[in-house]
Design an enzyme around this catalytic site. Sequence first.
Site, mmCIF file in Angstrom:
data_model
loop_
_atom_site.group_PDB
_atom_site.id
_atom_site.type_symbol
_atom_site.label_atom_id
_atom_site.label_comp_id
_atom_site.label_asym_id
_atom_site.label_seq_id
_atom_site.Cartn_x
_atom_site.Cartn_y
_atom_site.Cartn_z
ATOM 1 N N ASN A 32 41.659 44.617 48.447
ATOM 2 C CA ASN A 32 41.817 45.793 47.573
ATOM 3 C C ASN A 32 41.634 47.076 48.386
ATOM 4 O O ASN A 32 40.533 47.373 48.851
ATOM 5 C CB ASN A 32 40.780 45.684 46.440
ATOM 6 C CG ASN A 32 40.828 46.851 45.471
ATOM 7 O OD1 ASN A 32 41.101 47.980 45.860
ATOM 8 N ND2 ASN A 32 40.556 46.571 44.209
ATOM 9 N N ALA A 33 42.729 47.826 48.571
ATOM 10 C CA ALA A 33 42.703 49.012 49.440
ATOM 11 C C ALA A 33 41.687 50.046 48.954
ATOM 12 O O ALA A 33 41.030 50.707 49.772
ATOM 13 C CB ALA A 33 44.093 49.628 49.487
ATOM 14 N N GLU A 59 40.706 32.509 46.427
ATOM 15 C CA GLU A 59 40.643 32.222 44.998
ATOM 16 C C GLU A 59 39.201 32.379 44.506
ATOM 17 O O GLU A 59 38.277 31.771 45.080
ATOM 18 C CB GLU A 59 41.131 30.796 44.749
ATOM 19 C CG GLU A 59 41.740 30.651 43.375
ATOM 20 C CD GLU A 59 42.031 29.186 43.040
ATOM 21 O OE1 GLU A 59 42.018 28.859 41.852
ATOM 22 O OE2 GLU A 59 42.260 28.413 43.991
ATOM 23 N N ASP A 80 31.933 41.587 45.192
ATOM 24 C CA ASP A 80 32.582 41.183 43.950
ATOM 25 C C ASP A 80 32.026 42.084 42.868
ATOM 26 O O ASP A 80 30.815 42.307 42.786
ATOM 27 C CB ASP A 80 32.336 39.711 43.609
ATOM 28 C CG ASP A 80 33.342 39.260 42.552
ATOM 29 O OD1 ASP A 80 34.554 39.328 42.814
ATOM 30 O OD2 ASP A 80 32.922 38.867 41.446
ATOM 31 N N SER A 81 32.917 42.628 42.089
ATOM 32 C CA SER A 81 32.470 43.642 41.140
ATOM 33 C C SER A 81 33.263 43.544 39.854
ATOM 34 O O SER A 81 34.280 42.855 39.787
ATOM 35 C CB SER A 81 32.639 45.024 41.769
ATOM 36 O OG SER A 81 33.928 45.133 42.339
ATOM 37 N N GLY A 87 41.100 51.079 39.010
ATOM 38 C CA GLY A 87 40.585 50.172 37.981
ATOM 39 C C GLY A 87 40.296 50.874 36.665
ATOM 40 O O GLY A 87 41.131 51.608 36.128
ATOM 41 N N HIS A 121 27.981 51.684 41.491
ATOM 42 C CA HIS A 121 27.465 50.329 41.684
ATOM 43 C C HIS A 121 27.714 49.874 43.129
ATOM 44 O O HIS A 121 26.829 49.364 43.790
ATOM 45 C CB HIS A 121 28.154 49.393 40.681
ATOM 46 C CG HIS A 121 29.654 49.517 40.641
ATOM 47 N ND1 HIS A 121 30.286 50.734 40.521
ATOM 48 C CD2 HIS A 121 30.649 48.592 40.761
ATOM 49 C CE1 HIS A 121 31.597 50.541 40.547
ATOM 50 N NE2 HIS A 121 31.842 49.255 40.691
HETATM 51 P P1 IMP Z 1 37.303 41.901 42.405
HETATM 52 O O1 IMP Z 1 35.887 42.255 42.745
HETATM 53 O O2 IMP Z 1 38.245 42.189 43.509
HETATM 54 O O3 IMP Z 1 37.405 40.523 41.824
HETATM 55 O O4 IMP Z 1 37.825 42.820 41.217
HETATM 56 C C1 IMP Z 1 37.050 43.764 40.655
HETATM 57 C C2 IMP Z 1 37.810 44.416 39.522
HETATM 58 O O5 IMP Z 1 36.832 45.076 38.717
HETATM 59 C C3 IMP Z 1 38.756 45.512 40.003
HETATM 60 O O6 IMP Z 1 40.060 45.047 40.186
HETATM 61 C C4 IMP Z 1 38.657 46.527 38.868
HETATM 62 O O7 IMP Z 1 39.483 46.145 37.800
HETATM 63 C C5 IMP Z 1 37.208 46.388 38.427
HETATM 64 N N1 IMP Z 1 36.340 47.306 39.211
HETATM 65 C C6 IMP Z 1 35.401 46.976 40.145
HETATM 66 N N2 IMP Z 1 34.838 48.074 40.659
HETATM 67 C C7 IMP Z 1 35.431 49.108 40.065
HETATM 68 C C8 IMP Z 1 35.287 50.515 40.230
HETATM 69 O O8 IMP Z 1 34.522 51.043 41.043
HETATM 70 N N3 IMP Z 1 36.055 51.273 39.427
HETATM 71 C C9 IMP Z 1 36.943 50.750 38.514
HETATM 72 N N4 IMP Z 1 37.142 49.450 38.354
HETATM 73 C C10 IMP Z 1 36.380 48.624 39.136
#
Ligand code: IMP
Length: 200
Positions: free
Chosen positions: A9-10, A40, A69-70, A152, A179
Site C-alpha cells: 500500500n503506497a 494473503e 496491519d490496520s 482509506g 494509530h
Molecule cells: P491492511 O492493513 O493493508 O490489511 O488494510 C488496512 C485497511 O484499513 C486500508 O486499506 C484502509 O481501508 C483501512 N485503513 C488503515 N489505516 C488507515 C488510515 O490511516 N486511514 C484510512 N484508512 C485506513
Amino acid sequence: MKFVLASQNAHKLAEISVVLADFGDEVVSAHDIGIDLDVEETGTTFEENSRIKAQAILDLCGMPTIADDSGLMVDALDGAPGVYSHRFGSKDSDYERCLYLLERMQGIPAENRTARFVSVVTCLFPTGGGIVARWTCEGVILTELRGKNGFGYDPLFFVPEFGKTFAELSAAEKNAISHRGNALRSFREQYREWIGHADK
Ligand code: IMP
C-alpha cells in the site's frame, strides 16, 4: 538500522517511511528489493495478519522486516469492518468503501457513531524474535466525506480534538496523532530498549 517494509500500500509505505526516517532508520519497501508478494491475510486479528505479512517477507529477504496491519473498528457495527477494512463490502476502491460504510450506518445517531483506527506493527528479525506494537486512535464517523488528504476511510474519520477529519489534516499532522504513527513510535521505543539489552 535498515528495515524492509512489508506493504504493497503506497499510502501506508509513505506514512511509515516518514516516521522511521525521523529516527534515522533506513527503510526500503519489499518492492524496492525486488519482492512483489501479495501476502494473503488469513488471520482473524490485526496481530496475526501483521505477523503473517512480516514473516512472509522476512523469509524471502532475510532482513529485519516491518509490517503494519490496520483497520477501522466501528462500535455501532460491532467492530466491523476491523481486519476486513480493505475488503469491506467487497468494494474495489476507498471511495466505494466509504460510501458502503455510510450506507451501513444510515440512521445511526451522532452519539453512537464512535469508532477507532487500530494499527499493529510487527518487526521480525532474521536472528529470531521480534517486536509488536499496537495503537488505537479514537474518532467519530461522519455522515458525509470531508477532506482530500490521506487514504482509506480518512474522509469519514472525524477527530473531535482537532475538529477535522483525518483527510483534512496534513500528512505531518496525521502522523503525529494516528494509530500508525503512534504504533511506530512505540515500536521504535521498544527497539531502542531491545538494542540496549543486546549491547550488555
Ligand atoms: P491492511 O492493513 O493493508 O490489511 O488494510 C488496512 C485497511 O484499513 C486500508 O486499506 C484502509 O481501508 C483501512 N485503513 C488503515 N489505516 C488507515 C488510515 O490511516 N486511514 C484510512 N484508512 C485506513
